[in-house]
Design a protein around this motif. Structure first.
Motif, short mmCIF file in Angstrom:
data_model
loop_
_atom_site.label_atom_id
_atom_site.label_comp_id
_atom_site.label_asym_id
_atom_site.label_seq_id
_atom_site.Cartn_x
_atom_site.Cartn_y
_atom_site.Cartn_z
N GLU A 195 0.54 -7.77 -5.84
CA GLU A 195 0.06 -7.42 -7.18
C GLU A 195 -1.29 -8.07 -7.39
OE1 GLU A 195 3.48 -8.46 -9.73
OE2 GLU A 195 3.97 -6.34 -9.68
N GLY A 196 -2.25 -7.30 -7.94
CA GLY A 196 -3.61 -7.82 -8.10
C GLY A 196 -4.43 -7.54 -6.85
N GLY A 197 -5.73 -7.85 -6.96
CA GLY A 197 -6.64 -7.64 -5.83
C GLY A 197 -6.82 -6.16 -5.53
N ARG A 198 -7.49 -5.89 -4.41
CA ARG A 198 -7.67 -4.48 -4.02
C ARG A 198 -6.34 -3.89 -3.58
NH1 ARG A 198 -12.52 -6.18 -1.69
NH2 ARG A 198 -11.66 -6.22 0.41
N GLU A 199 -5.43 -4.76 -3.12
CA GLU A 199 -4.14 -4.29 -2.62
C GLU A 199 -3.25 -3.76 -3.74
OE1 GLU A 199 -5.63 -7.07 -1.92
OE2 GLU A 199 -5.67 -7.37 0.24
N GLY A 200 -3.42 -4.30 -4.96
CA GLY A 200 -2.47 -4.03 -6.04
C GLY A 200 -2.29 -2.56 -6.35
N ILE A 201 -3.37 -1.80 -6.28
CA ILE A 201 -3.27 -0.38 -6.67
C ILE A 201 -2.57 0.44 -5.59
CG2 ILE A 201 -5.53 0.37 -5.78
CD1 ILE A 201 -5.80 1.90 -8.53
N GLU A 202 -2.62 -0.04 -4.36
CA GLU A 202 -1.99 0.72 -3.25
C GLU A 202 -0.49 0.87 -3.46
OE1 GLU A 202 -3.46 2.35 -0.85
OE2 GLU A 202 -5.44 1.68 -1.49
N GLU A 203 0.11 -0.09 -4.17
CA GLU A 203 1.55 -0.02 -4.43
C GLU A 203 1.92 1.22 -5.25
OE1 GLU A 203 3.84 -2.68 -3.54
OE2 GLU A 203 2.14 -3.42 -2.36
N TYR A 204 0.92 1.79 -5.95
CA TYR A 204 1.18 2.94 -6.84
C TYR A 204 0.57 4.23 -6.31
CZ TYR A 204 2.94 -0.71 -9.74
OH TYR A 204 3.69 -1.76 -10.19
N LEU A 205 0.15 4.21 -5.05
CA LEU A 205 -0.48 5.38 -4.45
C LEU A 205 0.27 5.77 -3.19
CD1 LEU A 205 -4.22 4.27 -4.76
CD2 LEU A 205 -3.12 6.10 -6.07
N SER A 206 0.31 7.08 -2.91
CA SER A 206 0.81 7.50 -1.60
C SER A 206 -0.31 8.26 -0.90
CB SER A 206 2.07 8.34 -1.74
OG SER A 206 1.77 9.50 -2.44
N THR A 207 -0.24 8.27 0.42
CA THR A 207 -1.31 8.88 1.21
C THR A 207 -0.86 10.23 1.73
OG1 THR A 207 -2.04 6.69 1.90
CG2 THR A 207 -2.76 8.52 3.27
#
Ligand code: NAP
Length: 491
Positions: free
Chosen positions: A470-482
């Motif tokens: 959570e947080g950082g550039r990584e945080g948003i990846e948790e809510y995205l799929s590729t």
């Protein structure tokens, strides 16, 4: 105006004590409500609607209906909504801090810090909303192109704990909004007011109806269970204890839900003989006493090189012993009450166990009788290795100190836990610092500092402390799929 009139006004002005579903504030379908207590006095602050399974499914209906339009919403506008919410939280910081202190107990200064910290996730992710991108590359064999794109995961269930009533929500809500996901949020029943105040702020700054649905409830397993069994849900993000995390993982397996798990910790605070001891003691007080010790990243075990263990323990005891306990609203209070009697009993039991096995109380040592769930800031020296306090999460203002011999032993003992959230290391030797941080089995490390939390950094653990960041550039990846597209370019 007396203080309690002021407190009541702040509650009334900032909180609609109902369920937020599909852009409406509703009573629970059962008509039931529950009381939210001030842990410093035991007084009920207000009553909040108590969501049922039916309400939870209505919240998921609203989130599902809003999903497609929200995913299409321009990223810049999603970012602007977050930015305006950040600004409003900062403008209302004093009121929201008081609200937080009333429901959770921490001193006002700490609540203000949490409002700033929690709001910052919204500002950080307002900036990330416009940086969601994909890739276009040449297939290695040269015969085509590889295109990847990012999509919001879809409706999410967010479950938060009571210890950081705002920030544990904003670090999920911020990236979910930025990514284009809709949400059903179940706050902790002990501290729902800060999340209800945030929902109101987000409504004021124009978050469309149904994007965030908030369902305080006293039946977490039933409400969450109903939502998780519904195939429209795509993801669960949970912050809380490891046992509940395991239960949710098992439930999530039925629909193969995406999961983020921010679970318990048992942070080692390792001090080497070459450390700057004053700095280590200062860092120790921060790492131990932030949030009255009720933090997943609280230093849980103080592992100190034999040569300096007594001096460190004495210095820490002097600092901890000088902290003043009081209701968080009192300006001179350094340490507020624990959240409830269950929590205080658990802390008491761990202290009694350590002392019973031969640990020496160097400061504090017990509960304060009278109103509120107060426990003295406590330091226990020479804690025997088999004490429960070294293997269990304390979640209170208690610092057990124990000595180690070699560097390898220090690292091995730091790693000797099922948890792997954070560790703190104090040394002035650069090579040792690098060796030790490489060897520690944790997701985060405070090197010569007692605080790691930062919205710009990836927060999260390994082992039984969970997974996901959570947080950082990584945080948003948790809510995205590729999504990947194989493109034939006719070559
Ligand atoms: P908890 O008992 O696990 O509760 C956390 C949340 O889960 C609450 O909203 C709770 O609802 C809900 N819940 C409980 N049982 C559930 C179930 N069967 N199904 C669905 N939801 C359920 O934890 P806590 O006591 O509130 O918080 C303390 C724990 O959180 C500590 O272990 C701490 O280390 C951890 N924590 C971790 C992080 C991190 O980022 N790693 C941050 C903060 C705290 P109710 O309120 O109704 O019980």
């Amino acid at each position: 105006m007396t203080t309690s009139d002021h407190e009541q006004r702040v509650i009334d002005e900032n909180v609609v004590p109902r369920l937020q579903i599909g852009g409406e504030w509703r009573d629970a379908s059962s008509g039931a409500s529950f009381g939210v207590e001030d842990p410093a006095t035991g007084r009920v602050l207000c009553r909040v609607s108590d969501a049922t399974e039916e309400d939870a499914l209505a919240a998921l209906d609203a989130a599902s209906r809003a999903q497609a339009a929200w995913a299409d919403h321009p990223p810049r506008e999603r970012g602007e909504i977050l930015r305006r919410a950040w600004q409003l939280l900062i403008e209302r910081r004093d009121d929201l801090a008081l609200l937080m202190t009333l429901e959770m107990g921490k001193p006002l200064a700490e609540s203000r810090t949490e409002i700033t910290y929690g709001a910052e996730f919204l500002r950080w992710f307002s900036e990330e909303a416009v940086r969601i991108d994909g890739r276009w590359s040449r297939e290695p064999g040269g015969s085509g192109r590889l295109l990847t794109m990012k999509h919001p995961v879809g409706p999410c269930l967010l479950i938060t704990p009571w210890n950081f009533p705002l920030a544990m929500g904003t670090r999920k809500i911020g990236p979910a909004i930025a990514a284009g996901c809709t949400m059903v949020l179940k706050p902790a029943q002990l501290t729902p007011l800060s999340m209800l105040a945030l929902a109101r702020v987000l409504e004021e700054v124009g978050l469309p109806a149904g994007v965030l649905n908030v369902i305080p409830s006293t039946s977490a397993s039933r409400t969450a269970g109903a939502v998780m069994a519904d195939p429209r849900l795509r993801k669960v993000s949970f912050t809380g204890s490891t046992p509940v995390g395991r239960t949710l993982m098992a439930q999530a397996s039925q629909n193969l839900l995406r999961m983020s798990m921010e679970l318990g910790g048992n942070a080692p605070f390792v001090v080497f003989e070459d450390a700057d001891l004053d700095r280590a003691i200062e860092g120790a007080v921060i790492a131990k006493m932030r949030n009255i010790g009720e933090s997943c990243v609280a230093a849980n075990r103080f592992l100190v090189a034999e040569a300096v263990a007594e001096e460190f323990a004495a210095g820490l005891a002097a600092k901890m012993g000088s902290l003043r306990m009081g209701r968080g609203t009192e300006p001179e209070a350094d340490v507020g009450p624990l959240i409830d009697e269950d929590q205080r009993s658990k802390v008491t039991e761990l202290v009694e166990d350590a002392v019973g096995r031969g640990g020496k109380v160097l400061a504090g040592g017990g509960r304060r009788e009278g109103a509120g769930y107060f426990f003295e800031p406590t330091v226990i020296g020479a804690v025997p290795d088999d004490s429960k306090i070294l293997s269990e999460e304390v979640f209170g203002p208690v610092a057990p100190v124990t000595a180690f011999g070699t560097e390898d032993e220090g690292v091995a003992r730091a790693n000797g836990t099922e948890y792997g959230l954070v560790a703190y290391v104090f040394t002035r030797d650069l090579e040792r610092a690098l060796r030790v941080v490489e060897g520690l089995e944790v997701g985060m490390i405070g090197l010569n500092r007692g605080l790691v939390s930062n919205p710009a950094a990836p927060f999260g653990g390994v082992k039984q402390s969970g997974f996901g960041r959570e947080g950082g550039r990584e945080g948003i990846e948790e809510y995205l799929s590729t999504k990947y597209v194989a493109v034939d370019t006719g070559e």
